[in-house]
Scaffold this motif. Structure first.
Motif, PDB file in Angstrom:
ATOM      1  N   SER A 123      -1.228  -4.911 -16.818  1.00 42.73           N
ATOM      2  CA  SER A 123      -1.808  -4.875 -15.481  1.00 42.73           C
ATOM      3  C   SER A 123      -0.696  -4.511 -14.506  1.00 42.73           C
ATOM      4  O   SER A 123       0.322  -5.205 -14.428  1.00 42.73           O
ATOM      5  CB  SER A 123      -2.402  -6.244 -15.119  1.00 42.73           C
ATOM      6  OG  SER A 123      -2.881  -6.243 -13.779  1.00 42.73           O
ATOM      7  N   LEU A 125       0.447  -2.222 -10.665  1.00 46.29           N
ATOM      8  CA  LEU A 125       0.141  -1.475  -9.441  1.00 46.29           C
ATOM      9  C   LEU A 125       1.394  -0.707  -9.039  1.00 46.29           C
ATOM     10  O   LEU A 125       2.462  -1.299  -8.864  1.00 46.29           O
ATOM     11  CB  LEU A 125      -0.280  -2.433  -8.322  1.00 46.29           C
ATOM     12  CG  LEU A 125      -0.502  -1.829  -6.931  1.00 46.29           C
ATOM     13  CD1 LEU A 125      -1.559  -0.728  -6.973  1.00 46.29           C
ATOM     14  CD2 LEU A 125      -0.907  -2.918  -5.938  1.00 46.29           C
ATOM     15  N   ALA A 150       3.295  -4.743  -5.305  1.00 47.07           N
ATOM     16  CA  ALA A 150       3.364  -3.575  -6.190  1.00 47.07           C
ATOM     17  C   ALA A 150       4.509  -3.758  -7.188  1.00 47.07           C
ATOM     18  O   ALA A 150       5.539  -4.361  -6.884  1.00 47.07           O
ATOM     19  CB  ALA A 150       3.573  -2.300  -5.383  1.00 47.07           C
ATOM     20  N   PRO A 216     -11.513  -1.448  -9.074  1.00 44.71           N
ATOM     21  CA  PRO A 216     -10.243  -1.932  -9.625  1.00 44.71           C
ATOM     22  C   PRO A 216     -10.082  -1.545 -11.095  1.00 44.71           C
ATOM     23  O   PRO A 216     -11.061  -1.404 -11.828  1.00 44.71           O
ATOM     24  CB  PRO A 216     -10.339  -3.452  -9.459  1.00 44.71           C
ATOM     25  CG  PRO A 216     -11.810  -3.734  -9.445  1.00 44.71           C
ATOM     26  CD  PRO A 216     -12.455  -2.551  -8.778  1.00 44.71           C
ATOM     27  N   ARG A 219      -4.517  -0.804 -14.562  1.00 44.26           N
ATOM     28  CA  ARG A 219      -3.328  -0.050 -14.143  1.00 44.26           C
ATOM     29  C   ARG A 219      -3.748   0.940 -13.058  1.00 44.26           C
ATOM     30  O   ARG A 219      -4.558   1.834 -13.302  1.00 44.26           O
ATOM     31  CB  ARG A 219      -2.692   0.687 -15.311  1.00 44.26           C
ATOM     32  CG  ARG A 219      -2.243  -0.217 -16.441  1.00 44.26           C
ATOM     33  CD  ARG A 219      -1.359   0.517 -17.422  1.00 44.26           C
ATOM     34  NE  ARG A 219      -0.087  -0.199 -17.580  1.00 44.26           N
ATOM     35  CZ  ARG A 219       1.009   0.334 -18.078  1.00 44.26           C
ATOM     36  NH1 ARG A 219       1.024   1.596 -18.435  1.00 44.26           N
ATOM     37  NH2 ARG A 219       2.103  -0.385 -18.213  1.00 44.26           N
ATOM     38  N   MET A 220      -3.179   0.774 -11.879  1.00 46.64           N
ATOM     39  CA  MET A 220      -3.561   1.627 -10.758  1.00 46.64           C
ATOM     40  C   MET A 220      -2.324   2.225 -10.097  1.00 46.64           C
ATOM     41  O   MET A 220      -1.294   1.557  -9.959  1.00 46.64           O
ATOM     42  CB  MET A 220      -4.365   0.836  -9.733  1.00 46.64           C
ATOM     43  CG  MET A 220      -5.654   0.261 -10.289  1.00 46.64           C
ATOM     44  SD  MET A 220      -6.767  -0.354  -9.005  1.00 46.64           S
ATOM     45  CE  MET A 220      -7.345   1.191  -8.290  1.00 46.64           C
ATOM     46  N   LEU A 263      -2.671  -0.299  -0.035  1.00 43.53           N
ATOM     47  CA  LEU A 263      -2.089  -1.263  -0.969  1.00 43.53           C
ATOM     48  C   LEU A 263      -2.745  -2.637  -0.829  1.00 43.53           C
ATOM     49  O   LEU A 263      -3.011  -3.313  -1.831  1.00 43.53           O
ATOM     50  CB  LEU A 263      -0.587  -1.391  -0.721  1.00 43.53           C
ATOM     51  CG  LEU A 263       0.338  -0.477  -1.508  1.00 43.53           C
ATOM     52  CD1 LEU A 263       1.774  -0.658  -1.034  1.00 43.53           C
ATOM     53  CD2 LEU A 263       0.237  -0.743  -3.001  1.00 43.53           C
ATOM     54  N   ILE A 266      -6.208  -2.483  -2.506  1.00 43.81           N
ATOM     55  CA  ILE A 266      -6.144  -2.399  -3.962  1.00 43.81           C
ATOM     56  C   ILE A 266      -5.593  -3.686  -4.561  1.00 43.81           C
ATOM     57  O   ILE A 266      -6.064  -4.170  -5.596  1.00 43.81           O
ATOM     58  CB  ILE A 266      -5.311  -1.175  -4.382  1.00 43.81           C
ATOM     59  CG1 ILE A 266      -6.070   0.098  -4.030  1.00 43.81           C
ATOM     60  CG2 ILE A 266      -5.008  -1.212  -5.880  1.00 43.81           C
ATOM     61  CD1 ILE A 266      -5.323   1.386  -4.319  1.00 43.81           C
ATOM     62  N   ALA A 267      -4.584  -4.259  -3.914  1.00 45.97           N
ATOM     63  CA  ALA A 267      -4.018  -5.520  -4.408  1.00 45.97           C
ATOM     64  C   ALA A 267      -5.071  -6.637  -4.358  1.00 45.97           C
ATOM     65  O   ALA A 267      -5.139  -7.467  -5.274  1.00 45.97           O
ATOM     66  CB  ALA A 267      -2.809  -5.914  -3.569  1.00 45.97           C
ATOM     67  N   GLN A 270      -7.470  -6.072  -7.238  1.00 46.89           N
ATOM     68  CA  GLN A 270      -6.866  -6.460  -8.526  1.00 46.89           C
ATOM     69  C   GLN A 270      -6.620  -7.953  -8.634  1.00 46.89           C
ATOM     70  O   GLN A 270      -6.195  -8.435  -9.690  1.00 46.89           O
ATOM     71  CB  GLN A 270      -5.534  -5.725  -8.713  1.00 46.89           C
ATOM     72  CG  GLN A 270      -5.646  -4.297  -9.189  1.00 46.89           C
ATOM     73  CD  GLN A 270      -4.308  -3.756  -9.629  1.00 46.89           C
ATOM     74  OE1 GLN A 270      -3.278  -3.997  -8.998  1.00 46.89           O
ATOM     75  NE2 GLN A 270      -4.297  -2.998 -10.723  1.00 46.89           N
ATOM     76  N   ARG A 272      -4.359  -9.662  -6.856  1.00 47.20           N
ATOM     77  CA  ARG A 272      -2.938  -9.962  -6.728  1.00 47.20           C
ATOM     78  C   ARG A 272      -2.631 -10.873  -5.536  1.00 47.20           C
ATOM     79  O   ARG A 272      -1.588 -11.503  -5.490  1.00 47.20           O
ATOM     80  CB  ARG A 272      -2.147  -8.662  -6.555  1.00 47.20           C
ATOM     81  CG  ARG A 272      -2.100  -7.831  -7.803  1.00 47.20           C
ATOM     82  CD  ARG A 272      -1.482  -6.465  -7.556  1.00 47.20           C
ATOM     83  NE  ARG A 272      -1.290  -5.784  -8.831  1.00 47.20           N
ATOM     84  CZ  ARG A 272      -0.181  -5.808  -9.550  1.00 47.20           C
ATOM     85  NH1 ARG A 272       0.870  -6.470  -9.088  1.00 47.20           N
ATOM     86  NH2 ARG A 272      -0.096  -5.187 -10.699  1.00 47.20           N
TER      87      ARG A 272
END
Length: 273
Positions: A123, A125, A150, A216, A219-220, A263, A266-267, A270, A272
């Motif tokens: 996993s 980013l 990230a 999501p 792996r991005m 970011l 996306i975080a 995911q 995060r």
């Protein structure tokens, strides 16, 4: 080690700090100038954690030493600490150095994009940037990458060096903590990401998917283009694209601002944050 006093701006022991605005050391045998207390702390942390960065010498305004005793103690004893009066320090630097904190650092080795990506977990980013020449934007991208968790930053050969003094300062030392690689073409970077099963998304005002709707994945990779033109059409045609909704009247966001917003989204997706 006790601080070593410098009385002469031409003292050869501090030659690397002279006229740093005109002769920045970045790109010269992997050395760089770190400026400010926060960046000095990050450089000391790099020593403690065994990363690729080391300090070779430190130069301080004489009245800053007392407040930095604990930070200085974290550096190995072989790293010399020099001190000077404000007048001498300004002559050394070539301008008024109000922060009064400088260090000469060195990066050990130069990782490739493949090296950095191979070390990431299942996993991950990643932020990638193509052709960004503005040092403030590069520094801010690293700061955003650190803030939103990230795992790495990948820069193509068209990006400026993140170890440039201003970029490093704007990043508040995040360049020293976030793994990164710089080099190769945009196509090389995209190929390295594809080989390692990253879902690649390019940021563009004309992106097909609003950033909050990006699905999501384990792996991005988020791609940011140049400050003016953005990502080339040839690149956008090969990857999925995302846009950031904004009020009418402005064509685009600053590259670093757009990266920070994307970011965050996306975080969050995911898990995060």
């Amino acid at each position: 080690m006790l601080p070593i006093r410098i009385e002469d701006a031409d003292d050869p022991r501090i030659a690397e700090f002279r006229a740093i605005r005109e002769r920045d050391l970045t790109g010269r045998e992997g050395r760089f100038i770190a400026e400010g207390t926060v960046v000095l702390r990050m450089l000391s942390a790099a020593h403690q954690h065994g990363t690729d960065f080391r300090a070779e010498k430190i130069l301080l305004l004489e009245n800053r030493v007392g407040g930095l005793v604990e930070v200085l103690a974290e550096f190995p004893p072989e790293v010399p600490v020099y001190v000077a009066s404000g007048e001498v320090l300004d002559r050394i630097a070539g301008f008024h150095l109000h922060r009064g904190v400088l260090a000469l650092g060195r990066r050990i080795g130069q990782a490739t994009a493949g090296d950095v990506l191979e070390g990431l977990d299942a996993s991950a980013l990643v932020v990638a940037a193509f052709g960004i020449s503005n040092h403030d934007n590069i520094g801010s991208i690293f700061r955003n990458a650190a803030a939103f968790g990230a795992d790495a930053v990948i820069l193509d050969q068209g990006c400026c060096d993140p170890l440039y003094r201003k970029a490093l300062r704007v990043s508040v030392g995040s360049v020293l903590s976030v793994p990164y690689a710089r080099g190769g073409s945009a196509c090389d970077v995209l190929a390295a990401l594809a080989e390692r099963n990253f879902a690649v998304w390019g940021l563009s005002p004309s992106g097909k998917t609003e950033i909050r709707a990006v699905p999501p994945a384990d792996r991005m990779a988020l791609i940011t283009g140049t400050e003016g033109e953005g990502l080339p059409a040839a690149i956008l045609a090969t990857i999925r694209t995302a846009r950031i909704a904004q009020a009418p009247g402005l064509d685009s966001l600053n590259a670093a601002t757009a990266t920070g917003i994307a970011l965050y989204e996306i975080a969050m997706a995911q898990g995060r944050l």
